[in-house]
Design an enzyme around this catalytic site. Structure first.
Site, PDB file in Angstrom:
ATOM      1  N   LYS A 210       0.832  -1.194   0.000  1.00 42.47           N
ATOM      2  CA  LYS A 210       0.000   0.000   0.000  1.00 42.47           C
ATOM      3  C   LYS A 210       0.871   1.251   0.000  1.00 42.47           C
ATOM      4  O   LYS A 210       2.047   1.224   0.381  1.00 42.47           O
ATOM      5  CB  LYS A 210      -0.879   0.029   1.267  1.00 42.47           C
ATOM      6  CG  LYS A 210      -1.938  -1.043   1.365  1.00 42.47           C
ATOM      7  CD  LYS A 210      -2.704  -0.904   2.679  1.00 42.47           C
ATOM      8  CE  LYS A 210      -3.747  -1.991   2.847  1.00 42.47           C
ATOM      9  NZ  LYS A 210      -4.907  -1.768   1.971  1.00 42.47           N
TER      10      LYS A 210
ATOM     11  N   ARG B 148     -10.128 -11.754   2.325  1.00 42.15           N
ATOM     12  CA  ARG B 148     -11.029 -12.805   1.830  1.00 42.15           C
ATOM     13  C   ARG B 148     -10.349 -14.176   1.852  1.00 42.15           C
ATOM     14  O   ARG B 148     -11.024 -15.203   1.921  1.00 42.15           O
ATOM     15  CB  ARG B 148     -11.519 -12.450   0.430  1.00 42.15           C
ATOM     16  CG  ARG B 148     -10.473 -12.417  -0.650  1.00 42.15           C
ATOM     17  CD  ARG B 148     -10.893 -11.609  -1.857  1.00 42.15           C
ATOM     18  NE  ARG B 148     -10.957 -10.184  -1.538  1.00 42.15           N
ATOM     19  CZ  ARG B 148     -11.356  -9.249  -2.391  1.00 42.15           C
ATOM     20  NH1 ARG B 148     -11.750  -9.592  -3.618  1.00 42.15           N
ATOM     21  NH2 ARG B 148     -11.366  -7.984  -2.039  1.00 42.15           N
TER      22      ARG B 148
END
Length: 463
Positions: free
Chosen positions: A241, A315
């Site tokens: 990020k 996920r």
């Protein structure tokens, strides 16, 4: 673990309650006594939502307090009171039902994260309105405070081990069982996706699956599974990020915080259920052993997952946790996760999306959310986007094809592939954060959908 002090609410028959300072909720066109109207005009009070005005008495004390409602009164606006009122004891002048909601809002507004900072706070207390279940209100406010405090705590002090410690405290306090599988044992016990995401972290922050069980021998009761995403810190992995994107990633364990706080409420209430709580706790770190874009991971369910982006890690750990939940044949499964930025693009930071293909569950959840003023918005598990998570070399990919665009929807569709099929399932993509600070809503951790989920479970399963 966080609790809201019971001293915040004073019984209506206690000494001093009768002389507590009145708090009156007024709109823009409220009829006020002439002196009060003059004072309000001088102080610029117009009855707008969020305005608070102290009305002095002849001796320089407080005669009463006016709280602006705007055109429509929302009792949840009372969250601001503990931060806006001078020290003292107050009583709400409102319709009984509104007063009870406002009292809970007042308790929610008392939360302040002060672990690392000495603060002087005025002791603002409230006379409990008639008919309020004080113990229940304190439990709910304390559960929300627990979730918020976990999210607010910096990652150095809220890693996988600390999440495990909190889970142990909850389990032990209520006679529940708890088991934890850590590090390379995850491979031996068939949690390969959780291991892959967390294996790059330092040994003392090793990945783990935490499982709480309660009443499991009472097979005549329905089984509820709560699943939480516990990414203690998310660098994004090798798809790292930006600095700005990483700044608040301490909150990426917000799903685990919600699942544990909700579990505590269920246990405290003694709901007529069997309960399983699963928290996948990891740190998505970067090292020579980090999982890579292009890797294909195994999963507990047996489906293979192509990694298109290591920053879509939540996920992956939920895939293994949901598969484990399915092994219990639950009647109802709820998963909580700070899963996608796409959910914020769709609905903003204050309105979490609810995903479920069970119409009865959706109706019950939304009705509960409306009743307790904990907003949710149902989003579609749109089948036309399932092709976006197809992979050429594996059973599924963790990053959806760009053409689908609806990233929150495709993430939910990914989870649906691993969710239990034995009963209803719902996914909540929470933000778990207040991006703008205001009275009663300090910038930082926030509990979203927690009160709605508890109200729904209570309506279904209260003994």
């Amino acid at each position: 673990m966080s609790v809201i002090s019971p001293d915040a609410l004073v019984p209506s028959d206690s000494p001093g309650a009768a002389t507590a300072t009145p708090v009156r909720f007024v709109g823009p066109k409220a009829a006020l006594d002439a002196p009060v109207q003059a004072w309000a005009g001088r102080m610029g009070f117009r009855g707008k939502a969020g305005e608070v005005l102290v009305i002095p008495d002849a001796d320089g004390g407080i005669d009463h307090v006016l709280v602006g409602t705007g055109k429509t009164f929302d009792p949840m606006s009372a969250r601001a009171l503990s931060a806006r009122l001078p020290e003292g004891l107050y009583r709400l002048e409102a319709d009984p039902e509104d007063a009870r909601v406002a009292a809970l809002a007042f308790l929610l507004g008392r939360y302040v994260f002060d672990r690392y900072k000495t603060r002087e706070r005025p002791e603002v207390r409230l006379v409990a309105p008639d008919g309020l279940d004080v113990a229940e209100a304190l439990r709910i406010a304390s559960a929300c405070a627990l979730a918020r405090e976990m999210v607010d705590t910096p990652p150095a002090d809220m890693g996988p081990l600390q999440m495990e410690t909190i889970a142990r405290e909850i389990a032990e306090a209520h006679g529940a069982s708890i088991s934890v599988i850590t590090g390379d044992d995850l491979l031996e016990e068939n949690y390969p996706a959780i291991h892959a995401v967390g294996r790059a972290a330092a040994p003392h922050r090793a990945p783990r699956i935490i499982e709480i069980g309660w009443n499991l021998d009472k097979t005549d009761r329905p089984l509820v599974a709560l699943v939480g995403k516990g990414v203690a810190f998310d660098t994004g992995g090798l798809d790292i990020k930006s600095a700005a994107g990483m700044r608040n990633m301490k909150k990426d364990m917000g799903g685990a915080a919600h699942a544990l706080a909700l579990a505590r409420l269920v246990l405290q209430a003694g709901l007529d259920v069997r309960l399983v709580v699963l928290v996948a706790a990891v740190e998505n770190a970067i090292s020579g052993d980090a999982f890579r874009p292009g890797d294909v991971l195994q999963s507990r369910k047996g489906l293979t997952i192509e990694i298109g982006n290591t920053d879509a890690e939540g996920r992956l750990i939920l895939a293994d946790a949901l598969a484990r939940a399915g092994e219990h044949d639950p009647d109802l499964t709820l998963d909580f996760a700070t899963l996608t930025g796409a959910a914020r693009i769709a609905l903003g930071p204050e309105l979490p999306p609810l995903y479920t293909d069970d119409e009865a569950l959706a109706a019950d959840f939304l009705a509960a959310a409306d009743a307790v003023r904990d907003p949710l918005w149902r989003m579609p598990l749109w089948p036309g986007y399932r092709a976006a998570i197809d992979s050429d070399i594996a059973d599924v990919r963790n990053d959806s094809a760009a053409w689908a665009q609806g990233g929150s929807i495709t993430a939910a569709l990914f989870l649906q592939k691993f969710a239990p099929t034995s009963g209803a399932w719902a996914h909540l993509d929470v933000f778990a954060w207040n991006s703008r600070g205001r009275p009663g809503h300090p910038e930082g951790g926030e509990a979203q959908s927690l009160r709605a989920a508890y109200a729904m479970l209570k309506a279904r399963y209260a003994g």
